[in-house]
Design a protein around this motif. Structure first.
Motif, PDB file in Angstrom:
ATOM      1  N   ILE A  74       8.848  66.722 -97.897  1.00 44.21           N
ATOM      2  CA  ILE A  74       8.163  66.646 -96.599  1.00 44.21           C
ATOM      3  C   ILE A  74       8.244  67.981 -95.865  1.00 44.21           C
ATOM      4  O   ILE A  74       7.252  68.470 -95.301  1.00 44.21           O
ATOM      5  N   GLU A  75       9.431  68.606 -95.887  1.00 43.56           N
ATOM      6  CA  GLU A  75       9.611  69.884 -95.197  1.00 43.56           C
ATOM      7  C   GLU A  75       8.748  70.977 -95.843  1.00 43.56           C
ATOM      8  O   GLU A  75       8.085  71.748 -95.145  1.00 43.56           O
ATOM      9  N   LEU A  76       8.731  71.048 -97.170  1.00 47.29           N
ATOM     10  CA  LEU A  76       7.941  72.063 -97.861  1.00 47.29           C
ATOM     11  C   LEU A  76       6.446  71.836 -97.672  1.00 47.29           C
ATOM     12  O   LEU A  76       5.651  72.786 -97.710  1.00 47.29           O
ATOM     13  N   GLY A  77       6.072  70.572 -97.454  1.00 48.11           N
ATOM     14  CA  GLY A  77       4.661  70.264 -97.214  1.00 48.11           C
ATOM     15  C   GLY A  77       4.209  70.557 -95.798  1.00 48.11           C
ATOM     16  O   GLY A  77       3.024  70.388 -95.481  1.00 48.11           O
ATOM     17  N   GLY A  78       5.128  70.969 -94.943  1.00 48.60           N
ATOM     18  CA  GLY A  78       4.768  71.333 -93.581  1.00 48.60           C
ATOM     19  C   GLY A  78       4.747  70.192 -92.581  1.00 48.60           C
ATOM     20  O   GLY A  78       4.366  70.386 -91.421  1.00 48.60           O
ATOM     21  N   ASP A  79       5.171  68.995 -93.032  1.00 47.90           N
ATOM     22  CA  ASP A  79       5.165  67.847 -92.130  1.00 47.90           C
ATOM     23  C   ASP A  79       6.524  67.598 -91.482  1.00 47.90           C
ATOM     24  O   ASP A  79       6.655  66.688 -90.661  1.00 47.90           O
ATOM     25  N   GLY A  80       7.526  68.360 -91.883  1.00 47.88           N
ATOM     26  CA  GLY A  80       8.848  68.215 -91.285  1.00 47.88           C
ATOM     27  C   GLY A  80       8.993  69.124 -90.074  1.00 47.88           C
ATOM     28  O   GLY A  80       8.031  69.692 -89.572  1.00 47.88           O
ATOM     29  N   GLY A  81      10.208  69.291 -89.625  1.00 49.20           N
ATOM     30  CA  GLY A  81      10.407  70.152 -88.470  1.00 49.20           C
ATOM     31  C   GLY A  81      11.864  70.460 -88.200  1.00 49.20           C
ATOM     32  O   GLY A  81      12.199  71.084 -87.208  1.00 49.20           O
ATOM     33  N   PHE A  82      12.735  70.034 -89.142  1.00 49.36           N
ATOM     34  CA  PHE A  82      14.169  70.185 -88.887  1.00 49.36           C
ATOM     35  C   PHE A  82      14.589  71.649 -88.876  1.00 49.36           C
ATOM     36  O   PHE A  82      15.225  72.109 -87.930  1.00 49.36           O
TER      37      PHE A  82
END
Length: 303
Positions: free
Chosen positions: A198-206
């Protein structure tokens, strides 16, 4: 059911677990900007890290191997870990999607579902008042389904997953914190892989502080906060009769219901109140029958 001496320490620890669970919607509300799936993934990861660190400091690095060397026990904890991950995921989504009251309904139903599981799998027998309690609860669920035009799937999935979790942890012969640690280690790699995707796909934010530093701190602390009541519950359920645990479980959903009505402002009209009234009536009958049964056991022990 055979008489079981009441462990006072276990009793108060159980109370603490259900009070924390009852107030938990306030914490998830602080994280409402974060997608529910990511909240649950962070919960699994940080809970695993914190509990594993504590166990390693306390017992050394062999605590995980000692459990997984027992295939049956490891399998039970893998299943209980999956169940509680599902339960937390649905619960967080329900709170942040405006279904706090229906989530509380699930935990009101849970004690009566424990009774049915006891009959189906543990060969326990129900008294007439207990059958009446189950029937009234069933009428309440049917009423809510008919009046709202949809099956209360959130409530029943929460009740079912947590009831099965409690049964597994009752019979899993492992210390409470160690059991929680193994459960979370089974969930750690899948949760980490999905969150990384999710983070690598740009949908995360942590890592990007997309939601702000304070939110990231809350995500980390959520692992510890959810570990505490689970540890308390796993400790208490092995020391306190399931009938007593069932009574104490009313604390959590009562607090959740009050929060849903007075803090989150969810609708609670006459139709919904009528459905809940059936369920509460069943719970009252069940509770009174449990109290009478406990008094009879005490008298029999003293005779």
């Amino acid at each position: 059911m055979s008489p079981v001496a009441l462990d006072r320490r276990g009793l108060w620890i159980a109370v603490g677990a259900f009070v924390i669970w009852g107030l938990m919607p306030l914490y998830w509300h602080l994280l409402r900007a974060v997608p529910s799936l990511q909240i649950v993934l962070h919960r699994a990861i940080w809970c695993a890290v914190l509990v594993a660190a504590w166990l390693t400091l306390r017992e050394g690095r062999g605590w995980f191997r000692a459990v997984v060397a027992q295939p049956r026990l490891a399998g039970m904890l893998a299943l209980s870990g999956t169940l509680i991950a599902f339960n937390w995921g649905l619960y967080v989504w329900a709170v942040n999607a405006g279904h706090v009251i229906e989530a509380s309904l699930g935990y009101f139903i849970n004690p009566l579902l424990n009774v049915l599981i006891g009959v189906a799998f543990l060969h326990e027998r129900l008294s007439r008042p207990q059958w009446a309690a189950v029937a009234l609860a069933g009428c309440g669920v049917a009423w809510l389904t008919a009046r709202y035009g949809s099956f209360p799937w959130i409530a029943l999935c929460l009740a079912g997953s947590f009831a099965l979790y409690g049964v597994i942890r009752k019979f899993a012969a492992v210390e409470a914190v160690r059991g929680l640690g193994v459960e979370n280690m089974f969930m750690f790699v899948p949760a980490l892989a999905l969150l990384a995707w999710i983070e690598l796909g740009g949908d995360g934010g942590f890592f990007s502080l997309r939601w702000g530093g304070w939110t990231d701190v809350l995500l980390v602390l959520g692992g510890a906060l959810t570990a505490i009541p689970l540890i308390f519950f796993a400790y208490a359920v092995r020391r306190v009769p399931l009938s007593v645990v069932g009574l104490l479980q009313y604390l959590g959903p009562t607090l959740q219901l009050l929060l849903g009505v007075f803090f989150f402002g969810e609708p609670f009209g006459a139709d919904r109140a009528a459905g809940f009234a059936f369920i509460w009536a069943g719970l009252a009958i069940f509770a009174l029958d449990g109290v009478r049964a406990a008094r009879r056991r005490i008298v029999a022990q003293q005779a």
